[in-house]
Design a protein around this motif. Structure first.
Motif, short mmCIF file in Angstrom:
data_model
loop_
_atom_site.label_atom_id
_atom_site.label_comp_id
_atom_site.label_asym_id
_atom_site.label_seq_id
_atom_site.Cartn_x
_atom_site.Cartn_y
_atom_site.Cartn_z
N TYR A 150 4.80 9.21 0.70
CA TYR A 150 4.80 10.31 -0.25
C TYR A 150 3.51 10.57 -1.03
O TYR A 150 3.06 11.71 -1.16
N PHE A 151 2.94 9.52 -1.63
CA PHE A 151 1.75 9.76 -2.46
C PHE A 151 0.88 8.50 -2.45
O PHE A 151 1.15 7.57 -1.70
N PHE A 152 -0.13 8.47 -3.27
CA PHE A 152 -1.12 7.40 -3.17
C PHE A 152 -0.57 6.00 -3.38
O PHE A 152 -1.00 5.06 -2.74
N LEU A 153 0.44 5.88 -4.23
CA LEU A 153 1.00 4.55 -4.47
C LEU A 153 1.61 3.98 -3.19
O LEU A 153 1.51 2.78 -2.92
N GLU A 154 2.24 4.85 -2.39
CA GLU A 154 2.86 4.40 -1.14
C GLU A 154 1.81 4.31 -0.03
O GLU A 154 1.70 3.29 0.64
N ARG A 155 1.06 5.39 0.16
CA ARG A 155 0.10 5.42 1.25
C ARG A 155 -0.96 4.34 1.10
O ARG A 155 -1.39 3.74 2.07
N TYR A 156 -1.41 4.12 -0.12
CA TYR A 156 -2.53 3.21 -0.30
C TYR A 156 -2.13 1.84 -0.84
O TYR A 156 -2.98 1.10 -1.36
N ALA A 157 -0.84 1.50 -0.73
CA ALA A 157 -0.39 0.18 -1.21
C ALA A 157 -1.20 -0.93 -0.56
O ALA A 157 -1.69 -1.85 -1.23
#
Lengths: 327, 327, 327, 327
Positions: free
Chosen positions: A271-278
């Motif tokens: 969905y967003f940076f927290l998920e994609r860039y974990a």
């Protein structure tokens, strides 16, 4: 065991604090103007709540992580640098170029490492694209397309103090561009529009933009931004070269397809940076700690923060004038 | 210029007649019990309407295409063979094994070529899979998965005279299996159920089935059939071998994706055999004509029709007994 | 804070021990016949090295994790059960059905929870497929294809004590089948061959196998196994139903494509179970701990281990007899 | 039956001539300066070889197809127009804007239809993207990315008389852009480099280029061109809008994947325009004939050829000045 302190207990602060713990380093202090947030995060990771003076004065603290609001970055960097502490700071250093340069001068004088949080360099997709590029898999790079769209626009009040799309959002893409191009852009052309949310226009910003960068060698790079994508966070890079093309696409969480009367459907991207860039945040912190331990050379220089901001400034100038800008 | 006559002016007849024209051969006669259909197709392709006697008696007709109803195939084959004409016949030769064998004996005695319309061998996906297999791209073949699902079940009255799923539908997959395995199956296990349409069960048939074939070398092949797939015609083959896997997937018409709040959607596969195998029908006819002209050796033997039917019979036997059958 | 002890400090033990720590529970003891391995892992996660007696006798230990060699499972389960401890045990309980049943009776008598490590139920792809199935996304399930191939065959000596492909490898797929079918298979047909490594044949096992399961409702499920896949770990499930198909495909690490003269290339799947199921192992342990804390109901019952083993036994019987087996 | 004549018996001429035949119209004459080519094609499609005068003078010829070299287009158009014949002409009308305008004026005066061969509008992928856009599937269009790369650079002598990349190659993309944007661009910025072949630079042209178009509404469109792509013909369009993204990707011929130690490999795209746009050429000719028969309204206007050329001219101007150009 490396001892660190962290400024900021918001969303990104929570990510960093947990990654520090997971990597086996010790987070001694959490500082935040929001006492509840500070307390909550400190409890969760076994740190103490402190204020800036305490952190700076504690000789045990070898490094600080700055994840507080943008307007605090430069002051905190200078204070930490003066105290001889290594620094990990979220982008940007400051929205003002002159202030940024002054800050970097202070860091330089202090001789401490300053690591800018350009997390995307640590994303597995982009990192492997960079690696393949370096290994010559597509030969000489000839064109670069960076597509970067947020799932939903930020609130208008955030936009007002964000510094604008180029300094707040596209700055990440400028860093990607510099990193992958392998040479500095010499020319930039920027266009932007308000297509997503009129409130963003009222706040003096654009929400849709395209920038064309060009190197001395004639390599062109298009950066495409939007503040909203119905399908979620759109983070893709296409690198085209003499022997082919590298494509780092979006990633989804589960790789489940549904074939039905409606078509052949896959999942939306993370969905967003927290998920994609974990994974990127985790790898970034591991790298920072490895640098502190002398086991790695920093992959992001303090000057990278400055260079990306200079491109953002040039984009603002080009947007205003309607013409290309030489760099 | 090769001169042909065609029995059958239905859906498949229209395909063949137009392909004959497109390949530059001459279709002299169209025969069909439905006078309107015969007239319509004959006009469209510049042929004359005729009856069986006329066709058989005309020495100019070098070859016949049999695309009429299944119960007419064997008689027409024998009549054409006796008249020394080359034959292209849609599968099956006959639903009865003994009748099929007698028919092939007659063809053999007459010494004419009999080409069975196993169109899938000419599908670009499957043909290139076969080619890659033959070229050793995945080394020795170890396992084969053939998935074959129709978009929608046929009417119950069709089912009643179809000879049943194994002889009517899976016979194509049996041919694919034999063609790709490169050796005859020695063992077969078949299971089937009525899950799609109770009317099919009432007609004494199954609508969902799985068959496991096994060669003397121990290579296993699963064939999976259903009379209905909500997403359309499902025609896929996976060949697994010591060096990897070849996957011939479904094909769509336009390669258009829609990314939206609902997900990442692609198109459904080409709807049914007329669309999916349009290229195959064209290539098959071109090949038949090339064989007639002495420019190619037949890629489908008359015995292929018999072998596939024998597997269908064995599947019926296994389904009834609940046990594996040795071949 | 839940206190646990763990038997086994090998590959899978290291995964579990770290996941316990990451989930905020306390691993008090590590037990392993290999003293070096025990010491190493204990140090890494802050546990003590102990022997079985110590663990069983310590009332603070609320639960044990059994990740030692298969031949120790049943004894350890019984000892832990008698001591009233909750149990997490890697599959299988035992290679012998009678021993397995006796063990489960002991657990039952003791009234402790026994959780079998069928990790694939916690894989994000398969879990979301199960969820979509449950939510009716494809309507009634009609057919299931489970493909499961290891990247490379195990050493022959492992094969000799593994219990054979059906009990060692396909047991996971049997669990997947039961879990997704939602009803018990009533009929099974198994075929297997030695195609990958003659040493496996010499050890009395097969390395390639296909099993067809069938439910009372007539739903068919094919399981396809191989001990070697050149492209890596092949773990896919296709569930076909009245409204469509759910496809849980392989996952790769980075989603990077390379387009070149050689073709359009994607990455290979995650190499083996440690990589592919890393998230599943984490989620599985979190679930076990949640169950201990009374916050969740176990998603895997002790009887699931027995049922899967019964299917493996039936597969061995079918393989030997060459005929289908009623269950 | 419509009667046509065709100028040009080269590669594209062969395509058109066969499509005319396949669509059931009659090609009466073939004209070409190369007598052998003219004779060959005329024989193949049952036409006669003729010269320009003959064609123009024959009242039976209702329409002409112009597929001869670019420098003959304008004269042939004018001659045909004066004779009252409908015209299908390959792009461009002329490399010179003034000559193009004069030619269109003559056509206008004569009142004959002039159809420009912008074949991509008839490609199934792009046509369905356009249709989905028109149907509102992604709401209002906000950004457009057109990627267009040839498999291999043309010979330097072709480049010299081609009019340059913008008029020869990107002109197709300009037409796509105008067609999909649905409003005229008001601003254009072009950059180009010589990265592929120095001989192209010596001929005064570029081989790699990026153009940014902008509409009055603020919609931005990036066009990316290269004269060479190692993986073949790269023809993709991404349309981004408020409700999502439409992606018309490359198409391959067979949909065969190979999974091996080297990765997960798909096929390369259809090699070049003759393969990729085979369906488009057929559909385009069918449409032209339908227009002649009064059964369809032309989907491409004569002015579309002029507008695309104007954009190419503006791109040349922008490339030279290094600045954006207002249109």
């Amino acid at each position: 065991m490396t001892v660190l302190a962290q400024f900021g207990a918001g969303r990104i602060g929570q990510i960093h604090a947990r990654n520090v713990a997971a990597e086996g380093a010790r987070l001694k202090y959490i500082v935040d103007v929001n006492a509840t947030a500070a307390k909550g995060l400190a409890t969760a990771v076994g740190a103490a709540v402190a204020d800036q003076e305490q952190v700076i004065a504690d000789p045990e603290v070898a490094a600080v992580i700055i994840g507080s609001s943008t307007d605090t970055h430069a002051d905190l960097i200078e204070a930490a640098a003066e105290a001889g502490k290594a620094i990990f700071c979220e982008k940007p250093i400051d929205l003002d170029l002159a202030r940024t340069r002054a800050c970097l001068a202070a860091v330089d004088k202090a001789g401490v490492p300053l690591f800018i949080g350009f997390n995307r360099r640590f994303d597995p997709s982009f990192a492997s694209l960079k690696e393949a590029l370096g290994a010559g898999r597509i030969g000489k790079l000839e064109n670069l397309t960076i597509t970067s769209r947020d799932p939903a626009p930020p609130p208008a009040d955030y936009v007002a103090r964000s510094g604008g799309l180029f300094r707040d959002m596209m700055i990440h893409d400028f860093d990607m561009a510099r990193w992958l191009l392998g040479e500095e852009p010499v020319r930039l052309y920027a266009r932007g529009s308000v297509l997503v949310d009129p409130a963003i226009g009222k706040a003096g910003d654009v929400d849709s933009a395209v920038v064309v960068l060009e190197t001395a060698a004639g390599v062109l790079c298009q950066v495409i931004n939007s503040r909203r994508a119905a399908y979620g966070y759109d983070q893709r890079i296409e690198a085209f070269g003499e022997k082919g093309l590298l494509l780092a696409g979006n990633r989804d969480a589960r790789s489940l397809q549904t074939w039905s009367e409606a078509g052949i459907a896959g999942e939306k991207p993370l969905y967003f940076f927290l998920e994609r860039y974990a994974q990127a945040y985790r790898a970034e912190m591991a790298h920072f700690l490895a640098c502190l331990a002398g086991k790695a050379q920093p992959k992001v220089a303090a000057s990278d923060g400055l260079r990306a901001l200079e491109l953002a400034e040039a984009a603002n100038e080009s947007l205003k004038s309607g013409q290309a800008v030489s760099l």
